[in-house]
Design an enzyme around this catalytic site. Structure first.
Site, PDB file in Angstrom:
ATOM      1  CE1 TYR A  56      52.037  36.739  60.100  1.00 11.97           C
ATOM      2  CE2 TYR A  56      51.117  35.859  62.136  1.00 11.97           C
ATOM      3  CZ  TYR A  56      51.999  35.760  61.082  1.00 11.97           C
ATOM      4  OH  TYR A  56      52.848  34.674  61.009  1.00 11.97           O
ATOM      5  CE  LYS A  60      51.434  33.036  57.721  1.00 11.45           C
ATOM      6  NZ  LYS A  60      52.583  32.881  56.797  1.00 11.45           N
ATOM      7  CG  ASN A  85      54.443  33.022  70.523  1.00 14.32           C
ATOM      8  OD1 ASN A  85      53.282  32.749  70.204  1.00 14.32           O
ATOM      9  ND2 ASN A  85      54.804  34.224  70.920  1.00 14.32           N
ATOM     10  CG  HIS A 104      59.796  37.918  67.622  1.00 13.79           C
ATOM     11  ND1 HIS A 104      60.204  36.910  66.784  1.00 13.79           N
ATOM     12  CD2 HIS A 104      58.702  38.452  67.027  1.00 13.79           C
ATOM     13  CE1 HIS A 104      59.406  36.826  65.734  1.00 13.79           C
ATOM     14  NE2 HIS A 104      58.481  37.759  65.864  1.00 13.79           N
ATOM     15  NE  ARG A 197      51.761  43.670  71.411  1.00 13.34           N
ATOM     16  CZ  ARG A 197      52.776  42.880  71.023  1.00 13.34           C
ATOM     17  NH1 ARG A 197      53.765  43.394  70.323  1.00 13.34           N
ATOM     18  NH2 ARG A 197      52.776  41.597  71.342  1.00 13.34           N
ATOM     19  N   GLY A 199      44.415  43.177  69.264  1.00 13.75           N
ATOM     20  CA  GLY A 199      44.635  41.924  68.550  1.00 13.75           C
ATOM     21  C   GLY A 199      45.387  40.874  69.337  1.00 13.75           C
TER      22      GLY A 199
END
Length: 242
Positions: A56, A60, A85, A104, A197, A199
């Site tokens: 991601y 971007k 965020n 989220h 997770r 990343g």
């Protein structure tokens, strides 16, 4: 990964091509703090190295590079607004987050608190932060909307390029967000620990000096309690919670 490359790279490339064909020379883009990756220092300033650790973030960053290249070659005026965020809901509880599946933190925590879907997953409790959970800078969507208007105005006034962080400058850990959800809802948030997770950065929060200087922008409703209470009001209304 292909979804991200298709949307954030190919999609932006095609959109900018059409803009150029139609003579549109101003563009406000939703970028992200994920382009920085794990920061060398905090708070994050716009000139820090861009070493994204996720697909991601990489896509971007590529989108910003496309905009920079077209700006230099074809005169496109652009603003790349690097969200931290994005969170919260419309303060009138008319619109809010309704993803399927939901990814989220705040809506998932609210859902867990009211018994929708069981305990939420808590990804990693061994980060080198004050409580072991990773830390993020939460910015209310209403404050983000204000920044977009200000950025568009700046481009209309002749600004060529804006690449700005949009955050509060204050990090909140996952556990601190869960406590805010418990305060707003009056319910405990059940969760279970899951592995980290890939990343996920340890901590990300913004230096907002440049956005204040360039846009005259300061978040007005981005304290964590307002963010969470606005999300709770929306979900309470949407889900019919007593």
């Amino acid at each position: 990964p292909l979804m991200y490359y298709d949307n954030n790279v190919a999609g932006v490339l095609n959109l900018v091509r059409v803009l150029m064909d139609e003579g549109v020379d101003k563009f406000v883009s939703s970028s992200t703090c994920a382009i920085y990756g794990d920061p060398e220092k905090l708070p994050l300033t716009e000139d820090q190295p861009k070493r994204p650790v996720s697909v991601y973030g990489r896509t971007k960053l590529m989108a910003e590079q496309i905009l920079e290249s077209v700006s230099k070659a074809n005169g496109l005026k652009f603003a790349a607004l690097r969200y931290f965020n994005a969170a919260g809901a419309d303060l009138d509880a008319e619109t809010g987050e309704r993803h399927d599946p939901e990814t989220h933190l705040i809506p998932n925590a609210i859902g867990a608190a009211i018994g929708r879907g069981g305990p939420m997953k808590f990804f990693g409790d061994d980060y080198p932060t004050r409580d072991g959970s990773c830390e993020r800078d939460y910015i209310h969507v209403s404050d983000l909307a204000d920044a977009h208007i200000l950025a568009a105005d700046k481009l209309m006034q002749g600004e060529q390029k804006l690449q700005l962080n949009l955050g509060t400058g204050q990090g909140r850990t996952v556990l601190e967000v869960l406590k805010a959800v418990e305060t707003a809802t009056g319910r405990k948030v059940p969760y279970k620990i899951a592995p980290r997770r890939a990343g996920d950065a340890i901590a990300l929060y913004a230096d907002t000096t440049l956005s204040r200087e360039k846009l005259g922008w300061t978040p007005k409703v981005s304290d964590i309690d307002t963010i969470v209470s606005s999300a709770w009001a929306f979900h309470r209304k949407t889900w019919g919670v007593e």
